[in-house]
Design a protein around this motif. Structure first.
Motif, mmCIF file in Angstrom:
data_model
loop_
_atom_site.group_PDB
_atom_site.id
_atom_site.type_symbol
_atom_site.label_atom_id
_atom_site.label_comp_id
_atom_site.label_asym_id
_atom_site.label_seq_id
_atom_site.Cartn_x
_atom_site.Cartn_y
_atom_site.Cartn_z
ATOM 1 N N GLU A 155 -4.494 10.435 -2.116
ATOM 2 C CA GLU A 155 -5.443 9.773 -3.016
ATOM 3 C C GLU A 155 -6.144 10.793 -3.916
ATOM 4 O OE1 GLU A 155 -9.556 7.115 -2.881
ATOM 5 O OE2 GLU A 155 -8.508 7.612 -1.029
ATOM 6 N N TYR A 204 2.889 8.905 -0.493
ATOM 7 C CA TYR A 204 2.610 8.994 0.941
ATOM 8 C C TYR A 204 3.895 8.754 1.730
ATOM 9 C CZ TYR A 204 0.993 7.545 5.564
ATOM 10 O OH TYR A 204 0.808 7.424 6.914
ATOM 11 N N LYS A 206 -12.224 4.353 6.475
ATOM 12 C CA LYS A 206 -10.883 4.884 6.213
ATOM 13 C C LYS A 206 -9.810 3.847 6.539
ATOM 14 C CE LYS A 206 -11.686 9.858 6.785
ATOM 15 N NZ LYS A 206 -11.155 10.238 5.462
ATOM 16 N N ARG A 207 -9.979 3.167 7.684
ATOM 17 C CA ARG A 207 -8.969 2.185 8.081
ATOM 18 C C ARG A 207 -8.917 1.004 7.123
ATOM 19 N NH1 ARG A 207 -8.650 1.545 14.662
ATOM 20 N NH2 ARG A 207 -8.206 3.739 15.124
ATOM 21 N N ALA A 260 -9.623 1.231 -2.733
ATOM 22 C CA ALA A 260 -9.734 2.040 -1.514
ATOM 23 C C ALA A 260 -10.976 2.919 -1.549
ATOM 24 C CB ALA A 260 -8.483 2.902 -1.347
ATOM 25 N N ARG A 275 -7.304 1.840 3.741
ATOM 26 C CA ARG A 275 -5.849 1.902 3.758
ATOM 27 C C ARG A 275 -5.232 0.514 3.774
ATOM 28 N NH1 ARG A 275 -5.506 6.677 8.372
ATOM 29 N NH2 ARG A 275 -6.496 8.303 7.093
ATOM 30 N N PRO A 292 -3.076 10.343 3.850
ATOM 31 C CA PRO A 292 -3.402 9.452 2.727
ATOM 32 C C PRO A 292 -4.584 9.939 1.897
ATOM 33 C CG PRO A 292 -4.038 8.453 4.822
ATOM 34 C CD PRO A 292 -3.240 9.668 5.148
ATOM 35 N N PRO A 332 -3.236 0.459 0.258
ATOM 36 C CA PRO A 332 -2.481 1.524 0.923
ATOM 37 C C PRO A 332 -2.135 2.649 -0.049
ATOM 38 C CG PRO A 332 -1.577 -0.645 1.452
ATOM 39 C CD PRO A 332 -2.560 -0.830 0.331
ATOM 40 N N ALA A 333 -2.032 3.857 0.512
ATOM 41 C CA ALA A 333 -1.654 5.001 -0.330
ATOM 42 C C ALA A 333 -0.271 4.778 -0.926
ATOM 43 C CB ALA A 333 -1.657 6.287 0.498
#
Length: 588
Positions: free
Chosen positions: A450, A461, A391-392, A335, A395, A446, A399-400
């Motif tokens: 992180e 999360y 950012k998108r 990420a 994730r 998130p 994912p967080a």
């Protein structure tokens, strides 16, 4: 009666201030960074926008920039102030901790990307000297835009900072290299580089040694006067003096500004200096972004639309992939590598400086320079969009950590649940860990999760208001739930929901003030801690101890006063219906 004429510079200043007054609140209302707004304003009021129509519509001269080149010193000063404030947020100890990233990751990033871009440009027919110059220029990323977006305390911010610091260090050697490669360069090009480096090193050493002794005394004298004007003057004196010192020996003035910020960060006055300089930095940075927008010619873009689009996409894609791969090789999470790579993909304001140096050295033609200047301006414009895209994708790639990823011990063992992992939540987690109390923290941001997990916190999360989240957290086995969020209504909803589901559960909630605390008590909180009350009690405790009152009686009186206020708040909250609950451990 004689009326003084309004000079073009005064009129341009009025246009810029008016633009700032419109852009900042308008874009803030829609939660969009004003960076895009300033660039669009520059495009609109610049010579390639409404400025083209001044000859046909005379009234437009009052709302357009008459002398774009006159704004360049203000734009440069904005970058200097930005680097100064970044230095204030850092420290020499932190830079020393980042040394492997700066000289490892930072060096690899600019050298690998510069070489690959140079090879790609040479395939288009450009000679090797011009390809190398453009490749190195486009390898830079924007310090002015990236760090305000990423910050310096997140994993993405730390990775970006290390690369950007190395880029700032490399500006001067690269510009000298271009001079040495110039067709008309003399044999003293490399000797000039070495001369600048040893002089620059000497100046930096003198600044660091002298600054540690002189700056605390300078700001102490300014603080004693209790004059904000004098404090501002001292701050300006330091940043301008340091920038001029490095510029006089051939180094970039931003190097001096960064060092000045680092030196002040080591003093106790850095918070005051940062607060005073913040408005000036924002306005000056806005001027720089407006000048970037004024360099975009819509007609040239239209005539070369496909070539420019291909160049922008190609540069962004190559830089994002290379940066992301290098970060993964250095051990970064998927990420972090994805988000940082995409954020660092756009060119920089420094790209324009290096291009100008390459053009002056006759390594690239004027037409080539204009083409890539437009590509750079577009890249700067889309940087905030790249940040959102990064950012998108980050994730989706990784994912967080969610509630489903709680370890087996976390599922079965009783743990204190902390809702919210901001500044207050982190401090609570630290205190629980110090006393060997098991906990799990939950937050719906998130990025916070992180960053917290990177710093060693046990965090997941999720949305604590959801029924399934409460079940997976095993609230029924939790010794207590601690609510640290700052949202007034959300805290009340959370307390009410928890109290309904778990009548005997101790709920300790953060409150803004006594009124908010009373509302939380009405909702069912076991203990509500008003920030204003606790700060007042801590201030009283510190004052009493410092003037010689024995510690024991002071602590006893503080606890007595806290209980007195708590009883009064509970009475205000009309808690007759509230069952007697166990006292929280923080009261013992």
């Amino acid at each position: 009666m004689h009326h003084a004429e309004i000079t073009p510079l005064m009129k341009d200043a009025l246009v810029i201030l008016g633009a700032a007054g419109i852009v900042i609140p308008l874009f803030a209302r829609f939660r969009v960074t004003p960076i895009i707004g300033f660039i669009l304003v520059g495009l609109l009021v610049g010579p390639f926008g409404l400025g083209k129509l001044v000859s046909d519509f005379d009234f437009l001269r009052h709302i357009t920039i008459s002398e774009p080149e006159a704004l360049d010193p203000f734009a440069e000063f904005g970058i200097i102030l930005l680097l100064f404030t970044i230095g204030l947020e850092l420290s020499f100890n932190r830079l020393w901790q980042l040394r492997k990233l700066v000289f490892g990751l930072g060096a690899l990033e600019i050298l690998v990307i510069g070489a690959l871009l140079a090879v790609a440009l040479s395939l288009t027919g450009l000679d090797w000297y011009g390809s190398l110059a453009l490749g190195l220029a486009l390898a830079f990323s924007s310090t002015a835009l990236v760090l305000p977006i990423s910050g310096t305390n997140t994993p993405v911010g730390r990775a970006s900072l290390s690369m950007l610091l190395f880029e700032d260090i490399m500006i001067v050697p690269i510009i000298f290299l271009l001079g040495a490669l110039a067709p008309n360069a003399t044999g003293d090009g490399w000797s000039g580089l070495l001369d600048t480096l040893w002089k620059g090193g000497l100046v930096v050493a003198v600044m660091m040694i002298a600054g540690r002794f002189l700056l605390p005394h300078l700001f102490a004298q300014a603080a004693r006067t209790k004059s904000p004007e004098l404090f501002l003057a001292a701050s300006m004196l330091v940043v301008i003096g340091a920038s001029l010192a490095t510029a006089l020996v051939g180094l970039s003035p931003i190097v001096g500004a960064l060092i000045a910020g680092l030196l002040i960060a080591e003093t106790e006055y850095h918070t005051e200096v940062e607060g005073i300089m913040e408005p000036f930095k924002g306005l000056a940075l806005g001027v720089f972004l407006i000048t970037v927008g004024m360099g975009i010619d819509i007609m040239v873009i239209w005539d070369q639309l496909w070539q420019i689009a291909f160049a922008v996409i190609g540069v962004l894609t190559l830089k994002a992939i290379v940066t992301g791969v290098l970060l993964r090789l250095m051990g970064a999470r998927k990420a972090t590598a994805t988000e940082t790579g995409i954020l660092m993909a756009s060119p920089s304001e420094t790209t324009l400086i290096v291009m100008a140096a390459a053009s002056s050295a006759l390594l690239i033609s004027r037409e080539t320079a204009q083409f890539w200047q437009i590509v750079t301006a577009i890249g700067l414009t889309v940087t905030p969009l790249l940040a959102m895209l990064g950012k998108r994708l980050a994730r989706q790639v990784e994912p967080a950590p969610t509630l489903d990823e709680l370890d087996e011990e976390g599922r079965d063992a009783p743990r204190v649940v902390i809702v919210g992992l901001g500044r207050v939540g982190r401090l609570v987690a630290q205190m629980l860990k110090r006393h060997d109390v098991a906990y799990v923290a939950i937050d719906s941001d998130p990025d916070l999760i992180e960053s917290a997990r990177h710093d060693g916190y046990y965090a997941v999360y999720g949305n604590a208001l959801r029924e399934d989240a409460l079940d997976k957290l095993n609230i029924d086995k939790a010794p207590a739930v601690i609510l640290t969020m700052d949202e007034h209504i959300l805290a009340q909803r959370m307390v009410r929901k928890l109290r309904t589901a778990f009548p005997e559960l101790p709920i300790i909630a953060r409150a803004r003030d006594s009124f908010h605390a009373a509302e939380l008590y009405r909702s069912g909180a076991s203990t509500a801690v008003p920030e204003t009350l606790e700060s007042s009690l801590q201030l009283s405790e510190a004052a009493l101890v410092d003037i010689g009152v024995p510690m024991g009686p002071v602590i006893a009186s503080i606890h007595e006063k806290r209980d007195e206020f708590r009883e009064r708040i509970q009475e205000d909250g009309a808690l007759e219906h509230k069952p007697k609950l166990r006292t929280s451990t923080s009261e013992n």
